[in-house]
Design an enzyme around this catalytic site. Sequence first.
Site, PDB file in Angstrom:
ATOM      1  N   PRO A 231       0.839  -1.206   0.000  1.00 55.92           N
ATOM      2  CA  PRO A 231       0.000   0.000   0.000  1.00 55.92           C
ATOM      3  C   PRO A 231       0.872   1.252   0.000  1.00 55.92           C
ATOM      4  O   PRO A 231       1.520   1.568   0.995  1.00 55.92           O
ATOM      5  CB  PRO A 231      -0.810  -0.132   1.293  1.00 55.92           C
ATOM      6  N   ASP A 405       5.887   2.696   2.068  1.00 58.46           N
ATOM      7  CA  ASP A 405       5.109   1.490   2.357  1.00 58.46           C
ATOM      8  C   ASP A 405       4.310   1.768   3.631  1.00 58.46           C
ATOM      9  O   ASP A 405       4.874   1.795   4.738  1.00 58.46           O
ATOM     10  CB  ASP A 405       6.055   0.300   2.559  1.00 58.46           C
ATOM     11  N   HIS A 406       2.993   1.960   3.469  1.00 59.92           N
ATOM     12  CA  HIS A 406       2.172   2.391   4.595  1.00 59.92           C
ATOM     13  C   HIS A 406       2.003   1.301   5.655  1.00 59.92           C
ATOM     14  O   HIS A 406       1.530   1.565   6.761  1.00 59.92           O
ATOM     15  CB  HIS A 406       0.797   2.841   4.091  1.00 59.92           C
ATOM     16  N   ARG A 407       2.373   0.057   5.339  1.00 61.59           N
ATOM     17  CA  ARG A 407       2.342  -1.001   6.349  1.00 61.59           C
ATOM     18  C   ARG A 407       3.433  -0.781   7.393  1.00 61.59           C
ATOM     19  O   ARG A 407       3.292  -1.183   8.552  1.00 61.59           O
ATOM     20  CB  ARG A 407       2.543  -2.375   5.697  1.00 61.59           C
TER      21      ARG A 407
END
Length: 433
Positions: A231, A405-407
């Site tokens: 994401p 990387d939004h994780r």
Amino acid sequence: MGIEIKMPALSPTMEEGTLAKWLVKEGDTVKSGDLLAEIETDKATMEFEAVDEGVIGKILVAEGTDNVKVGTVIAVIAGEGEDVSSATAAPAPSPTPAPAPAPAASAPAPTPAPAPAAQPAAASGSRVKASPLARRIAADKGVDLAGVTGSGPNGRIVKADVEGAKPGVAPAAAPAAAAPAASAAPAAAPAASTETKAVWFDDSIPHEEEKLSNIRKTIARRLTESKQTVPHIYLTVDIRLDALLKLRSELNKALEARGVKLSVNDLLIKALGVALARTPKCNVTFTGDKLIKYSRADVSVAVSTPTGLITPIVKDAANKSVSAIATEMKDLAARAREGKLQPQEYQGGTASLSNMGMYGIKQFEAVINPPQGMIMAIGAGEKRPYIVDDALGVATVMSATGSFDHRAIDGADGAEMMKVFKELVEAPMGMIA
């Protein structure tokens, strides 16, 4: 018997490669360290050296052969007085398949169905393979494509096949005896197809087909994986470049006697390395069940080559001088374009930098290079209206966009890194002092 030369694993992830070129021929005498062949991996074309000495008795895999599995015997070195002319290529070792489960005793064996007659239409399932132009012509003429034999690639129906066809209905279905033959036992799952799924295009347009290199296949696979599984969050800042351009000019004058010339990109690599060191929450890798936090900033730099994009790594960019970064990048970029990088020079890295400013691109959003957690996209520096000391003026400004990387990286942490990067570029003495 002779000494077998096997397809080597030239990187930790290599499972197969292309034997691009033989650098020896049968009858040549070789010794340890001599170059034998050029092998194209998923990232570069690399030279393969001999370990043993002797005479090349037989070459078993021709140059240009694709998908040669690691461990496959590709040639044989003959010892003194040996004849290896009858040697044949041995397949690469493969795991022994698990035995198939025995059928239930209560289920009677199904009667083999007769082989179905060849169908004239080239179809996959119920889909008839035909070009868009062929479909239009068939619709206009009332031709049923199921009754047309395709002469195109993989039996595809093309314009010429339908122009001479007469209107009519599809041929009768195959005899019923060849159809449902599975009432006594459940139908087996269809075997996985080894054929690459076709991409439909209009073959009436003049075109040519180009075979994909291993590098291009890898780029396609990794970018698809990145966009489907990572994401992305994008954060953009506008950065004034005047101070950095002034410093670059002064440093180049001082380095002229040493033959070193800094590019803007060299200074931006340094800035990204320092920014990552100062915002360690962005210098990370997400692994699914844990977060890897790096204590060193290794910056992968996107370099365009004739065979595709590759990202050589400037290791410990935060602690290297800009002159060392410039010298290293010049060497890495040159060898990247020649396909001569070693695996450790392009595999790894903790973050990436991609600069399209030289093409006049104002701003773009780059795709993260897994397993890294971020990539910085650099646009062109251009004269823009800008507020300088509370007054409207003109400044050289570029847009930089971080993909995160939004994780692994929260928006606030990504924003903090972009703020630090902007400050370093606008006041560059702070990153080289």
